[in-house]
Design a protein around this motif. Sequence first.
Motif, PDB file in Angstrom:
ATOM      1  N   LEU A 142      67.379  26.406  89.880  1.00  0.00           N
ATOM      2  CA  LEU A 142      67.748  26.780  91.130  1.00  0.00           C
ATOM      3  C   LEU A 142      67.182  28.225  91.317  1.00  0.00           C
ATOM      4  CD1 LEU A 142      70.955  24.883  91.941  1.00  0.00           C
ATOM      5  CD2 LEU A 142      68.731  25.035  93.276  1.00  0.00           C
ATOM      6  N   LEU A 143      67.718  29.018  90.215  1.00  0.00           N
ATOM      7  CA  LEU A 143      67.269  30.423  90.155  1.00  0.00           C
ATOM      8  C   LEU A 143      65.784  30.866  89.809  1.00  0.00           C
ATOM      9  CD1 LEU A 143      70.188  31.627  87.968  1.00  0.00           C
ATOM     10  CD2 LEU A 143      70.014  32.067  90.314  1.00  0.00           C
ATOM     11  N   ALA A 144      65.132  29.991  89.017  1.00  0.00           N
ATOM     12  CA  ALA A 144      63.696  30.268  88.942  1.00  0.00           C
ATOM     13  C   ALA A 144      62.794  29.709  90.091  1.00  0.00           C
ATOM     14  CB  ALA A 144      63.300  29.266  87.640  1.00  0.00           C
ATOM     15  N   ALA A 145      63.394  28.529  90.710  1.00  0.00           N
ATOM     16  CA  ALA A 145      62.414  28.183  92.013  1.00  0.00           C
ATOM     17  C   ALA A 145      62.794  28.809  93.157  1.00  0.00           C
ATOM     18  CB  ALA A 145      62.739  26.844  92.254  1.00  0.00           C
ATOM     19  N   HIS A 146      63.878  29.779  93.293  1.00  0.00           N
ATOM     20  CA  HIS A 146      64.276  30.288  94.452  1.00  0.00           C
ATOM     21  C   HIS A 146      64.668  31.814  93.838  1.00  0.00           C
ATOM     22  CE1 HIS A 146      64.065  26.757  96.555  1.00  0.00           C
ATOM     23  NE2 HIS A 146      64.738  26.191  95.542  1.00  0.00           N
ATOM     24  N   ARG A 147      63.865  32.740  93.995  1.00  0.00           N
ATOM     25  CA  ARG A 147      64.051  33.907  92.722  1.00  0.00           C
ATOM     26  C   ARG A 147      65.312  34.873  93.457  1.00  0.00           C
ATOM     27  NH1 ARG A 147      59.963  35.613  89.654  1.00  0.00           N
ATOM     28  NH2 ARG A 147      60.064  37.673  90.159  1.00  0.00           N
ATOM     29  N   TRP A 148      65.376  34.601  94.789  1.00  0.00           N
ATOM     30  CA  TRP A 148      66.495  35.329  95.572  1.00  0.00           C
ATOM     31  C   TRP A 148      67.231  34.102  96.288  1.00  0.00           C
ATOM     32  CZ3 TRP A 148      67.479  40.684  96.191  1.00  0.00           C
ATOM     33  CH2 TRP A 148      66.626  41.358  95.462  1.00  0.00           C
ATOM     34  N   LEU A 149      68.394  33.597  95.786  1.00  0.00           N
ATOM     35  CA  LEU A 149      68.992  32.321  96.006  1.00  0.00           C
ATOM     36  C   LEU A 149      70.144  32.940  96.848  1.00  0.00           C
ATOM     37  CD1 LEU A 149      69.374  29.368  96.070  1.00  0.00           C
ATOM     38  CD2 LEU A 149      70.602  29.398  93.849  1.00  0.00           C
ATOM     39  N   ALA A 150      70.117  32.639  98.079  1.00  0.00           N
ATOM     40  CA  ALA A 150      71.237  32.980  98.880  1.00  0.00           C
ATOM     41  C   ALA A 150      72.607  32.314  98.556  1.00  0.00           C
ATOM     42  CB  ALA A 150      70.915  32.875 100.351  1.00  0.00           C
ATOM     43  N   VAL A 151      73.671  32.968  98.557  1.00  0.00           N
ATOM     44  CA  VAL A 151      74.937  32.307  98.082  1.00  0.00           C
ATOM     45  C   VAL A 151      75.223  31.346  98.979  1.00  0.00           C
ATOM     46  CG1 VAL A 151      77.365  32.840  97.678  1.00  0.00           C
ATOM     47  CG2 VAL A 151      75.766  34.349  96.813  1.00  0.00           C
ATOM     48  N   ASP A 152      75.316  31.512 100.114  1.00  0.00           N
ATOM     49  CA  ASP A 152      75.563  30.183 101.207  1.00  0.00           C
ATOM     50  C   ASP A 152      74.775  29.026 101.011  1.00  0.00           C
ATOM     51  OD1 ASP A 152      73.567  31.508 102.416  1.00  0.00           O
ATOM     52  OD2 ASP A 152      74.593  32.043 104.201  1.00  0.00           O
ATOM     53  N   ALA A 153      73.411  29.285 100.491  1.00  0.00           N
ATOM     54  CA  ALA A 153      72.556  28.267 100.415  1.00  0.00           C
ATOM     55  C   ALA A 153      72.792  27.436  98.961  1.00  0.00           C
ATOM     56  CB  ALA A 153      71.140  28.608 100.605  1.00  0.00           C
ATOM     57  N   LEU A 154      73.650  27.918  98.124  1.00  0.00           N
ATOM     58  CA  LEU A 154      73.700  27.298  96.884  1.00  0.00           C
ATOM     59  C   LEU A 154      74.278  26.025  96.948  1.00  0.00           C
ATOM     60  CD1 LEU A 154      73.625  27.404  93.803  1.00  0.00           C
ATOM     61  CD2 LEU A 154      75.752  28.353  93.589  1.00  0.00           C
ATOM     62  N   GLU A 164      82.999  23.600  94.718  1.00  0.00           N
ATOM     63  CA  GLU A 164      81.965  23.498  93.403  1.00  0.00           C
ATOM     64  C   GLU A 164      80.799  24.570  93.573  1.00  0.00           C
ATOM     65  OE1 GLU A 164      80.872  19.543  94.706  1.00  0.00           O
ATOM     66  OE2 GLU A 164      81.750  18.717  92.913  1.00  0.00           O
ATOM     67  N   ALA A 165      80.364  24.778  94.710  1.00  0.00           N
ATOM     68  CA  ALA A 165      79.366  26.055  94.830  1.00  0.00           C
ATOM     69  C   ALA A 165      79.712  27.349  94.618  1.00  0.00           C
ATOM     70  CB  ALA A 165      78.645  25.923  96.191  1.00  0.00           C
ATOM     71  N   ALA A 166      81.153  27.547  95.007  1.00  0.00           N
ATOM     72  CA  ALA A 166      81.585  28.913  94.643  1.00  0.00           C
ATOM     73  C   ALA A 166      81.796  28.860  93.026  1.00  0.00           C
ATOM     74  CB  ALA A 166      83.004  28.990  95.548  1.00  0.00           C
ATOM     75  N   ALA A 167      82.077  27.903  92.471  1.00  0.00           N
ATOM     76  CA  ALA A 167      82.486  28.001  91.046  1.00  0.00           C
ATOM     77  C   ALA A 167      81.236  28.015  90.307  1.00  0.00           C
ATOM     78  CB  ALA A 167      83.356  26.618  90.579  1.00  0.00           C
ATOM     79  N   LEU A 168      80.177  27.551  90.792  1.00  0.00           N
ATOM     80  CA  LEU A 168      78.947  27.629  90.088  1.00  0.00           C
ATOM     81  C   LEU A 168      78.229  29.052  90.231  1.00  0.00           C
ATOM     82  CD1 LEU A 168      76.539  26.268  88.740  1.00  0.00           C
ATOM     83  CD2 LEU A 168      75.675  25.542  90.976  1.00  0.00           C
ATOM     84  N   SER A 169      78.491  29.628  91.372  1.00  0.00           N
ATOM     85  CA  SER A 169      78.168  30.872  91.589  1.00  0.00           C
ATOM     86  C   SER A 169      78.759  31.903  90.706  1.00  0.00           C
ATOM     87  CB  SER A 169      78.514  31.440  93.069  1.00  0.00           C
ATOM     88  OG  SER A 169      78.011  32.722  93.381  1.00  0.00           O
ATOM     89  N   GLU A 170      80.183  31.737  90.561  1.00  0.00           N
ATOM     90  CA  GLU A 170      80.899  32.429  89.744  1.00  0.00           C
ATOM     91  C   GLU A 170      80.427  32.385  88.185  1.00  0.00           C
ATOM     92  OE1 GLU A 170      84.874  31.645  90.340  1.00  0.00           O
ATOM     93  OE2 GLU A 170      85.123  32.544  92.405  1.00  0.00           O
ATOM     94  N   GLU A 171      80.292  31.297  87.857  1.00  0.00           N
ATOM     95  CA  GLU A 171      79.751  30.625  86.590  1.00  0.00           C
ATOM     96  C   GLU A 171      78.565  31.513  86.140  1.00  0.00           C
ATOM     97  OE1 GLU A 171      79.322  29.859  82.689  1.00  0.00           O
ATOM     98  OE2 GLU A 171      81.115  29.849  83.688  1.00  0.00           O
ATOM     99  N   LEU A 172      77.293  31.414  87.166  1.00  0.00           N
ATOM    100  CA  LEU A 172      76.170  32.011  86.985  1.00  0.00           C
ATOM    101  C   LEU A 172      76.240  33.651  86.794  1.00  0.00           C
ATOM    102  CD1 LEU A 172      74.166  30.231  89.537  1.00  0.00           C
ATOM    103  CD2 LEU A 172      73.780  29.854  87.226  1.00  0.00           C
ATOM    104  N   VAL A 173      77.085  34.064  87.287  1.00  0.00           N
ATOM    105  CA  VAL A 173      77.217  35.489  87.248  1.00  0.00           C
ATOM    106  C   VAL A 173      77.947  35.812  85.955  1.00  0.00           C
ATOM    107  CG1 VAL A 173      78.274  37.795  88.262  1.00  0.00           C
ATOM    108  CG2 VAL A 173      77.184  36.267  89.830  1.00  0.00           C
ATOM    109  N   ARG A 174      79.011  35.155  85.840  1.00  0.00           N
ATOM    110  CA  ARG A 174      79.768  35.403  84.358  1.00  0.00           C
ATOM    111  C   ARG A 174      79.053  35.236  83.238  1.00  0.00           C
ATOM    112  NH1 ARG A 174      83.844  32.836  86.125  1.00  0.00           N
ATOM    113  NH2 ARG A 174      83.147  30.832  85.306  1.00  0.00           N
ATOM    114  N   SER A 175      78.260  34.044  83.361  1.00  0.00           N
ATOM    115  CA  SER A 175      77.349  33.974  82.030  1.00  0.00           C
ATOM    116  C   SER A 175      76.251  34.634  81.873  1.00  0.00           C
ATOM    117  CB  SER A 175      76.753  32.385  81.892  1.00  0.00           C
ATOM    118  OG  SER A 175      75.929  32.467  83.211  1.00  0.00           O
ATOM    119  N   GLY A 176      75.975  35.609  82.882  1.00  0.00           N
ATOM    120  CA  GLY A 176      74.731  36.398  82.955  1.00  0.00           C
ATOM    121  C   GLY A 176      73.354  35.957  83.323  1.00  0.00           C
ATOM    122  N   ALA A 177      73.345  34.483  83.756  1.00  0.00           N
ATOM    123  CA  ALA A 177      72.404  34.105  84.385  1.00  0.00           C
ATOM    124  C   ALA A 177      71.790  34.554  85.278  1.00  0.00           C
ATOM    125  CB  ALA A 177      72.530  32.550  84.501  1.00  0.00           C
ATOM    126  N   ALA A 178      72.534  35.288  86.337  1.00  0.00           N
ATOM    127  CA  ALA A 178      72.143  35.837  87.529  1.00  0.00           C
ATOM    128  C   ALA A 178      73.285  37.125  87.529  1.00  0.00           C
ATOM    129  CB  ALA A 178      72.425  34.806  88.607  1.00  0.00           C
TER     130      ALA A 178
END
Length: 340
Positions: A142-154, A164-178
């Motif tokens: 998702l991050l590679a295909a959409h370089r700027w991924l809007a949080v509300d589009a996740l 689930e989308a909110a949890a994934l967003s937090e995990e992406l930031v916490r892990s350093g992936a985004a």
Amino acid sequence: HHQLDVAEPGTRVALNLAGAEIERSAVRRGDGVVGAGQWQLTDMVDVGLAPLGEDPFRTRASLQCYAGSGEHQARLRVLDGDHRFGRIRLDEPLPLVPGDRLVLRDPGGRDTVGGAEVLDSAPSGRARDAAAVLALPLQRRLLAAHRWLAVDALGPRAGLGPAEAAALSEELVRSGAAVLVGRWLVEADTVAALRADAAERVRAHHDRAPLDAGVELAALASELRVDAERLRAAVEDSDDLVVERGYVRAAEHRSRVADSAEARALLDALDAAPFSPPEPASTGADPALVRSMVREHALVDLDGIVFTSDALDEARRRVQAALRDRGAVTVADVRDLLGS
């Protein structure tokens, strides 16, 4: 004749659409019933391919595509030499998300030729670059295909509910992936490269025009091939750059006139009524000071009305936000929006 709260796969149920403004004749086999804004409606998807027999899919083919109980005309383009991935264009938008399965048939031979799994429900990049991205796990894909991924589009793009989308967003930031930049999730390397490029261009401008306040935000965004809102979001968290009065400057660069006490008093007087500012003369400001501040872009003279650059920047943001929310606005809407 039993009321159900949940319909499990394989059950046959009737759905009461009372109150919906839709004719019975308008409903057909294969239609999806979805919550507004819950799904990504798309007529193009990137997929993983699974041929039924020994032969791979043809590089380009016209096929029948079955999604759920619906049958659709589709055009397939294979994206890689191993025929593992493809891009499918459908004859109409469908509510599809990663993980959905499709059945593909040859309309001529009336044979099932294989299946496909949706990997990206909103491909935006070039077809020849897609295969490398599609091989990645969902989050990185998702991050590679959409370089700027809007949080509300996740959620819609990942096929996840709000929690689930909110949890994934937090995990992406916490892990350093985004990193979270404004309202977008962006790979850290992408943000770092944008900031570095912006800083290089801004400092080059300071060398050429040391008396200028900086580079106009919209002009810099155009040079960097990114929209002004995203550039502003990236720069606002930067230690090296500052967005001020609609211009981007290096953090160490200070304009000369606009920092004086007289200039600050004039800016405060105009910003007290930012969209209906008083005439500078009524504040007791020296006309020479006003001219200098216009040259430095701290003020903008529009047909004899002098605004602060911050006021115009804020007006643009409000109107852009209204356009995103409503789709269109009238002059009267803008007047009410700005209280002007």
